[in-house]
Design an enzyme around this catalytic site. Structure first.
Site, PDB file in Angstrom:
ATOM      1  N   LYS A  93       8.486  -3.157  15.860  1.00  0.00           N
ATOM      2  CA  LYS A  93       8.866  -1.835  15.327  1.00  0.00           C
ATOM      3  C   LYS A  93       9.855  -1.161  16.282  1.00  0.00           C
ATOM      4  CE  LYS A  93       6.574  -1.849  11.585  1.00  0.00           C
ATOM      5  NZ  LYS A  93       7.269  -1.870  10.309  1.00  0.00           N
ATOM      6  N   SER A  96       3.647 -11.317  -0.165  1.00  0.00           N
ATOM      7  CA  SER A  96       2.878 -12.005   0.889  1.00  0.00           C
ATOM      8  C   SER A  96       1.622 -11.212   1.223  1.00  0.00           C
ATOM      9  CB  SER A  96       3.730 -12.208   2.143  1.00  0.00           C
ATOM     10  OG  SER A  96       4.152 -10.957   2.656  1.00  0.00           O
ATOM     11  N   TYR A 107       3.492  -6.768  17.211  1.00  0.00           N
ATOM     12  CA  TYR A 107       3.721  -5.878  16.065  1.00  0.00           C
ATOM     13  C   TYR A 107       4.452  -4.612  16.521  1.00  0.00           C
ATOM     14  CZ  TYR A 107       2.855  -2.249  12.639  1.00  0.00           C
ATOM     15  OH  TYR A 107       3.032  -1.190  11.773  1.00  0.00           O
ATOM     16  N   SER A 128       6.122   3.297  13.376  1.00  0.00           N
ATOM     17  CA  SER A 128       4.693   3.554  13.556  1.00  0.00           C
ATOM     18  C   SER A 128       4.453   4.331  14.843  1.00  0.00           C
ATOM     19  CB  SER A 128       3.969   2.203  13.631  1.00  0.00           C
ATOM     20  OG  SER A 128       2.648   2.372  14.088  1.00  0.00           O
ATOM     21  N   TYR A 183       0.827  -1.217   0.000  1.00  0.00           N
ATOM     22  CA  TYR A 183       0.000   0.000   0.000  1.00  0.00           C
ATOM     23  C   TYR A 183       0.863   1.271   0.000  1.00  0.00           C
ATOM     24  CZ  TYR A 183      -3.256   3.465   2.023  1.00  0.00           C
ATOM     25  OH  TYR A 183      -3.995   4.581   2.297  1.00  0.00           O
ATOM     26  N   ASN A 241      -9.325  -4.644   9.147  1.00  0.00           N
ATOM     27  CA  ASN A 241      -9.242  -4.298  10.573  1.00  0.00           C
ATOM     28  C   ASN A 241      -9.320  -2.791  10.761  1.00  0.00           C
ATOM     29  OD1 ASN A 241      -8.607  -6.950  11.553  1.00  0.00           O
ATOM     30  ND2 ASN A 241      -6.609  -6.693  10.571  1.00  0.00           N
TER      31      ASN A 241
HETATM   32  P1  NAD Z   1       1.541  -3.621   3.071  1.00  0.00           P
HETATM   33  O1  NAD Z   1       1.301  -4.970   3.691  1.00  0.00           O
HETATM   34  O2  NAD Z   1       0.577  -3.139   2.069  1.00  0.00           O
HETATM   35  O3  NAD Z   1       2.998  -3.594   2.427  1.00  0.00           O
HETATM   36  C1  NAD Z   1       4.077  -4.343   2.920  1.00  0.00           C
HETATM   37  C2  NAD Z   1       4.697  -5.062   1.741  1.00  0.00           C
HETATM   38  O4  NAD Z   1       5.819  -5.831   2.200  1.00  0.00           O
HETATM   39  C3  NAD Z   1       3.742  -6.044   1.063  1.00  0.00           C
HETATM   40  O5  NAD Z   1       3.777  -5.822  -0.335  1.00  0.00           O
HETATM   41  C4  NAD Z   1       4.290  -7.418   1.418  1.00  0.00           C
HETATM   42  O6  NAD Z   1       4.051  -8.362   0.392  1.00  0.00           O
HETATM   43  C5  NAD Z   1       5.764  -7.123   1.598  1.00  0.00           C
HETATM   44  N1  NAD Z   1       6.462  -8.030   2.513  1.00  0.00           N
HETATM   45  C6  NAD Z   1       6.074  -8.428   3.747  1.00  0.00           C
HETATM   46  N2  NAD Z   1       7.006  -9.245   4.278  1.00  0.00           N
HETATM   47  C7  NAD Z   1       8.001  -9.356   3.368  1.00  0.00           C
HETATM   48  C8  NAD Z   1       9.224 -10.063   3.336  1.00  0.00           C
HETATM   49  N3  NAD Z   1       9.605 -10.837   4.352  1.00  0.00           N
HETATM   50  N4  NAD Z   1      10.014  -9.939   2.226  1.00  0.00           N
HETATM   51  C9  NAD Z   1       9.623  -9.172   1.193  1.00  0.00           C
HETATM   52  N5  NAD Z   1       8.470  -8.477   1.163  1.00  0.00           N
HETATM   53  C10 NAD Z   1       7.670  -8.580   2.245  1.00  0.00           C
HETATM   54  O7  NAD Z   1       1.694  -2.594   4.263  1.00  0.00           O
HETATM   55  P2  NAD Z   1       1.794  -1.001   4.209  1.00  0.00           P
HETATM   56  O8  NAD Z   1       0.549  -0.467   4.799  1.00  0.00           O
HETATM   57  O9  NAD Z   1       2.214  -0.551   2.868  1.00  0.00           O
HETATM   58  O10 NAD Z   1       2.941  -0.772   5.283  1.00  0.00           O
HETATM   59  C11 NAD Z   1       4.294  -0.637   4.906  1.00  0.00           C
HETATM   60  C12 NAD Z   1       5.146  -0.557   6.160  1.00  0.00           C
HETATM   61  O11 NAD Z   1       4.694   0.535   6.961  1.00  0.00           O
HETATM   62  C13 NAD Z   1       5.051  -1.796   7.051  1.00  0.00           C
HETATM   63  O12 NAD Z   1       6.338  -2.058   7.597  1.00  0.00           O
HETATM   64  C14 NAD Z   1       4.092  -1.369   8.143  1.00  0.00           C
HETATM   65  O13 NAD Z   1       4.327  -2.059   9.360  1.00  0.00           O
HETATM   66  C15 NAD Z   1       4.424   0.102   8.286  1.00  0.00           C
HETATM   67  N6  NAD Z   1       3.310   0.896   8.819  1.00  0.00           N
HETATM   68  C16 NAD Z   1       2.093   0.832   8.204  1.00  0.00           C
HETATM   69  C17 NAD Z   1       1.028   1.564   8.720  1.00  0.00           C
HETATM   70  C18 NAD Z   1      -0.331   1.495   8.076  1.00  0.00           C
HETATM   71  O14 NAD Z   1      -1.302   1.872   8.709  1.00  0.00           O
HETATM   72  N7  NAD Z   1      -0.468   1.049   6.839  1.00  0.00           N
HETATM   73  C19 NAD Z   1       1.207   2.359   9.850  1.00  0.00           C
HETATM   74  C20 NAD Z   1       2.470   2.420  10.438  1.00  0.00           C
HETATM   75  C21 NAD Z   1       3.522   1.667   9.908  1.00  0.00           C
HETATM   76  C1  UD1 Z   2      -4.297   0.387  14.239  1.00  0.00           C
HETATM   77  C2  UD1 Z   2      -3.308  -0.433  15.036  1.00  0.00           C
HETATM   78  C3  UD1 Z   2      -1.982   0.301  15.103  1.00  0.00           C
HETATM   79  C4  UD1 Z   2      -1.498   0.649  13.704  1.00  0.00           C
HETATM   80  C5  UD1 Z   2      -2.576   1.483  13.004  1.00  0.00           C
HETATM   81  C6  UD1 Z   2      -2.226   1.884  11.612  1.00  0.00           C
HETATM   82  C7  UD1 Z   2      -4.717  -1.654  16.629  1.00  0.00           C
HETATM   83  C8  UD1 Z   2      -5.109  -1.821  18.060  1.00  0.00           C
HETATM   84  N1  UD1 Z   2      -3.850  -0.678  16.354  1.00  0.00           N
HETATM   85  O1  UD1 Z   2      -4.447   1.603  14.908  1.00  0.00           O
HETATM   86  O2  UD1 Z   2      -1.009  -0.478  15.758  1.00  0.00           O
HETATM   87  O3  UD1 Z   2      -0.284   1.386  13.768  1.00  0.00           O
HETATM   88  O4  UD1 Z   2      -3.769   0.695  12.960  1.00  0.00           O
HETATM   89  O5  UD1 Z   2      -2.325   0.797  10.751  1.00  0.00           O
HETATM   90  O6  UD1 Z   2      -5.137  -2.409  15.769  1.00  0.00           O
HETATM   91  N2  UD1 Z   2     -12.577   1.696  14.364  1.00  0.00           N
HETATM   92  C9  UD1 Z   2     -13.937   1.432  14.471  1.00  0.00           C
HETATM   93  N3  UD1 Z   2     -14.454   0.408  13.745  1.00  0.00           N
HETATM   94  C10 UD1 Z   2     -13.706  -0.369  12.904  1.00  0.00           C
HETATM   95  C11 UD1 Z   2     -12.312  -0.082  12.801  1.00  0.00           C
HETATM   96  C12 UD1 Z   2     -11.791   0.953  13.548  1.00  0.00           C
HETATM   97  O7  UD1 Z   2     -14.642   2.098  15.215  1.00  0.00           O
HETATM   98  O8  UD1 Z   2     -14.234  -1.298  12.274  1.00  0.00           O
HETATM   99  C13 UD1 Z   2     -12.015   2.829  15.129  1.00  0.00           C
HETATM  100  C14 UD1 Z   2     -10.961   2.426  16.136  1.00  0.00           C
HETATM  101  O9  UD1 Z   2     -11.524   2.098  17.358  1.00  0.00           O
HETATM  102  C15 UD1 Z   2     -10.103   3.695  16.179  1.00  0.00           C
HETATM  103  C16 UD1 Z   2     -10.209   4.266  14.757  1.00  0.00           C
HETATM  104  O10 UD1 Z   2     -11.388   3.682  14.200  1.00  0.00           O
HETATM  105  O11 UD1 Z   2     -10.655   4.623  17.079  1.00  0.00           O
HETATM  106  C17 UD1 Z   2      -9.017   3.921  13.870  1.00  0.00           C
HETATM  107  O12 UD1 Z   2      -8.824   2.514  13.894  1.00  0.00           O
HETATM  108  P1  UD1 Z   2      -7.737   1.799  12.960  1.00  0.00           P
HETATM  109  O13 UD1 Z   2      -7.915   2.236  11.559  1.00  0.00           O
HETATM  110  O14 UD1 Z   2      -7.808   0.342  13.220  1.00  0.00           O
HETATM  111  O15 UD1 Z   2      -6.345   2.401  13.451  1.00  0.00           O
HETATM  112  P2  UD1 Z   2      -5.726   2.457  14.921  1.00  0.00           P
HETATM  113  O16 UD1 Z   2      -6.614   1.852  15.925  1.00  0.00           O
HETATM  114  O17 UD1 Z   2      -5.266   3.852  15.143  1.00  0.00           O
END
Ligand code: NAD
Ligand code: UD1
Length: 338
Positions: free
Chosen positions: A152, A34, A148, A124, A11, A198
């Site tokens: 980080k 994955s 998770y 994160s 993403y 989620n």
């Molecule tokens: P995502 O799952 O869409 O992207 C992660 C990518 O890494 C995927 O394409 C997956 O196939 C690849 N991948 C996973 N494990 C791998 C491995 N062992 N070797 C090679 N490729 C692998 O997730 P995203 O939302 O794009 O997040 C990217 C990074 O940012 C992640 O490390 C995530 O933990 C971090 N992050 C995401 C969020 C969020 O809300 N999306 C928030 C904070 C931090």
């Molecule tokens: C979640 C993760 C956090 C991660 C972040 C970004 C948990 C406990 N935390 O955070 O570690 O860094 O995503 O990917 O999972 N909500 C609803 N209904 C839903 C889904 C969410 O009410 O079906 C609410 C939640 O309670 C929260 C807000 O929406 O108040 C945002 O939720 P979400 O998108 O899951 O992000 P975080 O909880 O901030």
């Protein structure tokens, strides 16, 4: 300038590849797919009118990854690859530590061997746990409540230790993302979660498009503007641009470990997001008030001033733009990349 982008089909990574290309860098993608599909890369190529080099490689596979290093002279690595679902991490802790920590170790060791010293890491806001106060700045205490988050924080600790070593040559940038949402304005790439989402935005989008019936709002008795949880939602394209600025920054800076929040500094409640989404989409999002979700906190939003001062970066897109881009992606691709 070749930049290794691990997780570049995901993403955030896919949006970052586009912004890196626009800024004149040459992203080279490594992904094991994955949690992503090759179709995402096909569309990134189409949007940039360029065939990016990509390797279907697992970052934990040191032999395969060293072959990638042998083929390129990387100026830096941006490390998105990892697993990100909090609930799943509690069920599969070893898998999370293996992918997120051991995988990063393999990458860092190869970087050291190949004298690639610029490292940008996807951390994160989860490392702040339940913060003592908001907005949260980078000096706030860190604490985690699930594997998770712990994975980080471990990579952050490893990075800081690496930079403390005598004669350290590494320049590390730890980017603590708040809540990335939205999609590329074209509607061609966006978030494509596996199974039932989620996170709030993909869930709301799937209700609006008719794939899910109703949203469950997890709690309306928090100490917030309307009782529902408040988060700092940031447009994924703004976030991607933050990586370009971070890369330009460390290329010019001395060896050290730098940490930045990437957020907007604004918090929106669940119901405010739902309302904005309904306005942007013209759809109704039916919801029920449900119990609080275990592990959730009331409010989390960034003090985004350090990134502004140091990186000369700040988020530009409004919540309205975030949800309208999310809706464009969802309505054009109801089944994601399938
Ligand atoms: P995502 O799952 O869409 O992207 C992660 C990518 O890494 C995927 O394409 C997956 O196939 C690849 N991948 C996973 N494990 C791998 C491995 N062992 N070797 C090679 N490729 C692998 O997730 P995203 O939302 O794009 O997040 C990217 C990074 O940012 C992640 O490390 C995530 O933990 C971090 N992050 C995401 C969020 C969020 O809300 N999306 C928030 C904070 C931090
Ligand atoms: C979640 C993760 C956090 C991660 C972040 C970004 C948990 C406990 N935390 O955070 O570690 O860094 O995503 O990917 O999972 N909500 C609803 N209904 C839903 C889904 C969410 O009410 O079906 C609410 C939640 O309670 C929260 C807000 O929406 O108040 C945002 O939720 P979400 O998108 O899951 O992000 P975080 O909880 O901030």
């Amino acid at each position: 300038m070749d930049i290794l982008v691990t997780g570049g089909a995901g993403y955030i990574g896919s949006h970052a590849v586009i912004e890196l290309h626009k800024a004149g860098f040459n992203p080279v993608i490594v992904d094991n797919f994955s949690n992503s599909k090759e179709e995402a890369l096909r569309r990134v190529n189409e949007l940039c009118s360029k065939e990016f080099t990509f390797y279907r490689t697992d970052v934990r596979d040191a032999v395969a990854l060293s072959e990638v290093f042998a083929k390129h002279q990387f100026a830096a690595a941006i490390h998105f690859a990892g697993l990100k679902a909090v609930g799943e991490s509690c069920e599969q802790p070893l898998n999370y530590y293996q992918n997120n920590v051991a995988g990063t170790m393999v990458l860092l060791e190869l970087m050291a061997q190949h004298a690639v010293h610029n490292f940008i890491f996807s951390s994160s806001a989860t490392v702040y746990g339940d913060p003592d106060s908001v907005p949260i700045n980078e000096a706030a205490a860190t604490r985690t409540t699930n594997p998770y988050g712990a994975s980080k924080l471990m990579v952050e600790d490893i990075s800081r230790d690496l930079c403390l070593a005598p004669n350290n040559a590494f320049k590390v940038c730890l980017l603590r993302y708040f809540n990335p949402i939205g999609a590329h304005h074209s509607g061609r790439i966006g978030e494509d979660p596996n199974g039932i989402p989620n996170n709030l935005l993909p869930y709301v989008s799937q209700v609006a498009v008719g794939k899910l019936k109703r949203l469950q709002v997890f709690g309306d008795d928090y100490d917030t503007v309307d009782g529902t949880g408040v988060r700092d939602y940031i447009h994924v394209v703004d976030l991607a641009k933050g990586h370009v600025r971070a890369l330009q920054y460390i290329l010019e800076k001395p060896a050290d470990c730098y940490t930045f929040n990437l957020g907007t500094g604004n918090g929106y409640s669940v119901l405010e997001v739902v309302k904005a989404f309904e306005q942007a989409s013209g759809k109704t999002v039916p919801y029920d008030i449900a119990l609080r979700r275990a592990g959730d906190i009331a409010a989390c939003f960034a003090d985004a001033s350090l990134a502004k001062a140091e990186l000369n970066w700040q988020a530009e897109y409004s919540i309205e733009r975030m949800v309208s881009d999310a809706w464009r992606w969802q309505s054009k691709n109801p089944n994601g990349y399938e």
